[in-house]
Design a protein around this motif. Structure first.
Motif, mmCIF file in Angstrom:
data_model
loop_
_atom_site.group_PDB
_atom_site.id
_atom_site.type_symbol
_atom_site.label_atom_id
_atom_site.label_comp_id
_atom_site.label_asym_id
_atom_site.label_seq_id
_atom_site.Cartn_x
_atom_site.Cartn_y
_atom_site.Cartn_z
ATOM 1 N N THR A 182 37.470 65.175 61.912
ATOM 2 C CA THR A 182 37.386 63.715 61.948
ATOM 3 C C THR A 182 38.656 63.105 62.519
ATOM 4 O O THR A 182 38.603 62.205 63.368
ATOM 5 C CB THR A 182 37.123 63.158 60.541
ATOM 6 O OG1 THR A 182 35.835 63.606 60.092
ATOM 7 C CG2 THR A 182 37.140 61.635 60.540
ATOM 8 N N GLN A 183 39.813 63.601 62.079
ATOM 9 C CA GLN A 183 41.072 63.069 62.580
ATOM 10 C C GLN A 183 41.233 63.360 64.062
ATOM 11 O O GLN A 183 41.674 62.502 64.844
ATOM 12 C CB GLN A 183 42.246 63.663 61.803
ATOM 13 C CG GLN A 183 43.600 63.090 62.199
ATOM 14 C CD GLN A 183 43.660 61.573 62.057
ATOM 15 O OE1 GLN A 183 43.324 61.022 61.001
ATOM 16 N NE2 GLN A 183 44.065 60.877 63.122
ATOM 17 N N LEU A 184 40.861 64.574 64.478
ATOM 18 C CA LEU A 184 40.982 64.916 65.891
ATOM 19 C C LEU A 184 40.073 64.036 66.737
ATOM 20 O O LEU A 184 40.480 63.531 67.794
ATOM 21 C CB LEU A 184 40.656 66.392 66.097
ATOM 22 C CG LEU A 184 40.819 66.926 67.531
ATOM 23 C CD1 LEU A 184 41.339 68.354 67.522
ATOM 24 C CD2 LEU A 184 39.507 66.869 68.297
ATOM 25 N N LEU A 185 38.834 63.839 66.289
ATOM 26 C CA LEU A 185 37.897 63.009 67.052
ATOM 27 C C LEU A 185 38.352 61.555 67.092
ATOM 28 O O LEU A 185 38.165 60.867 68.102
ATOM 29 C CB LEU A 185 36.498 63.111 66.445
ATOM 30 C CG LEU A 185 35.744 64.411 66.732
ATOM 31 C CD1 LEU A 185 34.485 64.505 65.880
ATOM 32 C CD2 LEU A 185 35.374 64.506 68.213
ATOM 33 N N ARG A 186 38.954 61.079 65.994
ATOM 34 C CA ARG A 186 39.441 59.700 65.992
ATOM 35 C C ARG A 186 40.488 59.500 67.077
ATOM 36 O O ARG A 186 40.526 58.475 67.744
ATOM 37 C CB ARG A 186 40.040 59.344 64.632
ATOM 38 C CG ARG A 186 40.351 57.848 64.500
ATOM 39 C CD ARG A 186 41.251 57.549 63.336
ATOM 40 N NE ARG A 186 41.217 56.130 62.989
ATOM 41 C CZ ARG A 186 41.876 55.164 63.625
ATOM 42 N NH1 ARG A 186 42.612 55.463 64.696
ATOM 43 N NH2 ARG A 186 41.792 53.905 63.238
ATOM 44 N N ASP A 187 41.332 60.507 67.260
ATOM 45 C CA ASP A 187 42.366 60.413 68.284
ATOM 46 C C ASP A 187 41.820 60.692 69.680
ATOM 47 O O ASP A 187 42.220 60.049 70.658
ATOM 48 C CB ASP A 187 43.495 61.402 67.973
ATOM 49 C CG ASP A 187 44.258 61.051 66.707
ATOM 50 O OD1 ASP A 187 44.263 59.867 66.327
ATOM 51 O OD2 ASP A 187 44.832 61.969 66.083
ATOM 52 N N PHE A 188 40.903 61.658 69.774
ATOM 53 C CA PHE A 188 40.485 62.155 71.086
ATOM 54 C C PHE A 188 39.384 61.316 71.738
ATOM 55 O O PHE A 188 39.398 61.123 72.966
ATOM 56 C CB PHE A 188 40.002 63.602 70.946
ATOM 57 C CG PHE A 188 39.500 64.198 72.232
ATOM 58 C CD1 PHE A 188 40.371 64.492 73.276
ATOM 59 C CD2 PHE A 188 38.140 64.444 72.418
ATOM 60 C CE1 PHE A 188 39.911 65.031 74.471
ATOM 61 C CE2 PHE A 188 37.670 64.985 73.604
ATOM 62 C CZ PHE A 188 38.555 65.278 74.635
ATOM 63 N N LEU A 189 38.445 60.824 70.962
ATOM 64 C CA LEU A 189 37.294 60.134 71.557
ATOM 65 C C LEU A 189 37.691 58.946 72.436
ATOM 66 O O LEU A 189 37.159 58.799 73.544
ATOM 67 C CB LEU A 189 36.309 59.695 70.463
ATOM 68 C CG LEU A 189 35.377 60.790 69.950
ATOM 69 C CD1 LEU A 189 34.669 60.331 68.666
ATOM 70 C CD2 LEU A 189 34.334 61.162 71.000
#
Length: 730
Positions: A261-268
């Motif tokens: 979730t944290q990675l997607l929040r940053d990456f998306l």
């Protein structure tokens, strides 16, 4: 023979005699179609055709004629009604074969194929306006009363194997015939007609790389044959399933939910900005077990590079996805971004080379070379589309492609369509014509608009206004139930969009609800995380949330009112703007922000010291944020006057207090809305226009400020007050 209803394991048997037997022949066809479409394992969203040849009374002669009813172009089997079906004179359709044979440029790739589609309308029965599908001749030429043409994953798995012809005989025991890949159209239908005529005992045909067609003299038995074909293929695949070594076995471990979730929040937002180099895209994330098994596998890079097989798939997913080189356990977030950028550059170069290699002088111009499917080990799949509905369906279709590859690799070796064949489908003149017929996109069609305070009043009116212009609306409010009600109203109006939820595909459509307390930074962060995971990023943010608390002579109480007023009306806007800033910077796409202030910011009044002062500070916050967020984001303010209608700032007790204050006659038995109307009319008389100010008036101004029509305007506060000369600029 078909299985008994209770014996099916891989499809659902949904036929009910007591329902079907009461229907007219056309209604029965619709019923069969809907039952087939209800099960996503049977056909893709928007894919497949069903038909019935029915005797009808000719409206001109009164004579009984045979009419082909067949699902037309567009629409979905699951939701189709009679209006989604074309109706054509069967004898006129058959007579078109002479027309086709007379075209000089014969062959299934010829322009004659495309011309034939234009001839179908000359065969329409009762002036039916529904456009006919390219598969219409297939249904006509199979000389059976009922025909189903479907694209089930299990069947396409067999149809995508390197030895698909041998497997056709092995899996279905001779009941299914075999036709190698041919582009759908007249020539393919002729081939099916010939093989059907030569094998009258067969139940259907496997179409290489495509799907299957089956038939029967009765609607119910046609339905049951469709299920038999699919169930038989699925059982064969099940018997050969490779278990833990599917796709060569696991290579990577999935990230834990919180880390993903944290990675997607940053990456998306970064990914959205990079893929949106030509036009903006809306994202859908899929992280279900089946998707993760594929992206984490040894064979995923090889299979992803091969691309999809079924035309229905790659029209959505493009010829292949972008597989990102990423080790979720050892690589950093920064490494993921760098690998994505490098992969995206190579993908676009590969796509341009594919276009140059396969195109000809008559080909449409190259479309956006960006991928619509991105695969990341340990994370899952990100699908992109022009709107949420399209990205959801793109995710669904690549999920189908994964299942096709799984089945094919279990029983043999997966093969994709040759590049030229894929290109001829993707850049088909008929497909291009369909794209050109699409209506122009609405102003906010590709935008994600966050409306804070959307539970009622100005915020709700604003959510409704931007949704009307095609926006994906995040209805945020401190009261979740109110936000959910606004989102539900929008979904009821604009629909959920095609596609299905479940299996890890985010279920949101044109609107979602979110709870947020703008005075709490963590709450704002959580809200934006929800938005990013739902859509991939943000474009516009409109803050209508605010608080007004009447003051008195109690200094201690007034101190608390001052704190609360500045906390919500000033700090809240700052917190939202500063959190949105990090997302806008990652996207690097133009954005817009609107803060709702008040004309009270410029007009001093007794009894509202805290409110008026906080709104004056909010006016300056608009200017400060405009400087801070420039040049990427325009920030402007909206300054309403007393908007009484539907406003949470005017509860019944405050309305009654104000009516009493101004000696306006009223009756306690009157409804709150009636009392609000009295007060609004009184306030209107103090303006130059003499008209009550409504939430819709404010919503129109908010929309204007984010519409792009005032793209050179920032740092300004627009008053929508009916003309209060006391608030004129000094």
């Amino acid at each position: 023979m078909p299985y008994k209803p209770d014996d099916y394991r891989h499809v659902n048997y949904l036929w009910e005699d007591d329902v079907a037997d009461q229907l007219s022949p056309v209604e029965n066809l619709v019923y069969r179609s809907n039952k087939l479409g209800e099960d996503q394992r049977i056909t893709n969203t928007g894919g497949g055709n069903t038909s019935a040849k029915i005797m009808e009374a000719d409206p001109l002669t009164g004579e009984s004629v045979e009419v082909l009813w067949v699902k037309g172009s567009g629409g979905d089997l699951r939701t189709s009604t009679k209006e989604n079906f074309s109706s054509l004179y069967e004898d006129k359709l058959k007579a078109l074969d002479d027309v086709y044979q007379n075209y000089e440029d014969k062959g299934y790739k010829s322009a004659g194929e495309d011309r034939m589609v234009g001839m179908f309308k000359h065969c329409n029965f009762c002036l039916n306006p529904r456009a006919s599908s390219i598969d219409t001749p297939l249904h006509s030429m199979i000389d059976e009363k009922h025909v189903d043409h479907l694209h089930p994953n299990a069947v396409i798995s067999i149809a995508s194997c390197k030895d698909q012809e041998r497997l056709t005989e092995l899996v279905w025991g001779g009941k299914l015939l075999y036709v190698p890949w041919m582009r759908p159209g007249w020539e393919a239908a002729k081939e099916c007609e010939n093989i059907y005529a030569a094998n009258p005992e067969a139940w259907g045909i496997l179409l290489g790389q495509h799907g299957h067609t089956n038939w029967s003299s009765e609607s119910k038995s046609c339905y049951e044959t469709s299920l038999w074909v699919i169930e038989t293929a699925a059982r064969f695949i099940e018997e050969h399933d490779k278990g833990e070594v599917t796709f060569g076995g696991q290579k990577y471990q999935s990230l834990a939910d919180d880390k993903r979730t944290q990675l997607l929040r940053d990456f998306l937002p970064v990914a959205r900005g990079l893929v949106s180099s030509k036009v903006k895209f809306i994202g859908t994330v899929q992280t279900d077990e089946a998707t993760l098994r594929f992206v984490n596998s040894v064979d995923a890079p090889r299979l992803a590079e091969l691309g999809t097989s079924c035309p229905d798939h790659f029209l959505r997913t493009k010829i292949k996805p972008l597989y990102v080189d990423f080790d979720p356990q050892n690589d950093s977030y920064e490494q993921l971004v760098e690998n994505f950028k490098a992969g995206l550059e190579k993908y676009r170069a590969d796509y341009a080379a594919y276009y140059e290699q396969c195109s000809n002088a008559d080909s449409p111009a190259m479309r956006d070379p960006s991928p619509t499917v991105v695969l990341i080990p340990g994370v899952g799949m990100i699908a992109w589309g022009k709107n949420k509905s399209e990205s959801r369906v793109t995710a669904e279709f690549y999920n189908c492609a994964i299942e096709v590859m799984r089945g094919a690799e279990a029983v043999s070796e997966y093969t994709a369509l040759p590049a030229q064949e894929a290109f001829d489908i993707e850049y088909w003149a008929l497909e291009e014509a369909k794209l050109q017929r699409m209506p122009p996109e609405k102003t906010l069609a590709r935008d994600v608009v966050v409306v804070i305070g959307a539970g009622d009043g100005i915020g709700k009116a604003t959510a409704m206004r931007v949704a009307k212009e095609g926006a994906h609306v995040v209805c945020a409010d401190i009261g979740l139930e109110k936000a959910e009600q606004t989102a539900k109203e929008l979904t009821d109006i604009y629909g959920q969009g095609i596609g299905v939820s479940g299996s890890g595909i985010s279920a949101c459509g044109p609107a979602i609800a979110a709870q947020v307390d703008i005075t709490n930074r963590q709450s704002v962060q959580d809200m934006f995380t929800q938005v990013i995971l739902a859509y991939g990023g943000i474009d516009k943010v409109i803050v209508t949330a605010g608080v007004f608390i009447a003051e008195g002579d109690d200094f201690d109480r007034n101190d608390k009112i001052f704190e609360k007023s500045f906390d919500v009306n000033v700090k809240g806007g700052y917190v939202v703007g500063s959190e949105a800033q990090t997302i806008w910077q990652k996207q690097n796409l133009p954005g817009a922000m609107v803060l709702t202030t008040s004309v009270n910011a410029a007009v001093s009044k007794k009894g509202s010291l805290a409110y008026d002062t906080s709104k004056s500070a909010a006016n300056h916050l608009v200017r400060e944020l405009a400087v801070t967020l420039s040049p990427l984001v325009n920030v402007n303010g909206l300054a309403p006057a007393t908007v009484v209608q539907g406003s949470s700032m005017f509860p019944r007790d405050r309305v009654i207090s104000s009516l009493s204050k101004y000696d306006l006659p009223f009756d306690e038995s009157e409804s709150t809305e009636a009392l609000r109307d009295k007060l609004a009319s009184f306030y209107a008389q103090r303006t130059l226009t003499k008209q009550p100010i409504t939430p819709d008036d404010q919503a129109e101004a908010a929309y204007l400020l984010v519409s792009g029509q005032l793209s050179k305007t920032t740092g300004q506060v627009i008053s929508v007050d009916g003309g209060l000369h006391e608030a004129f600029l000094r």
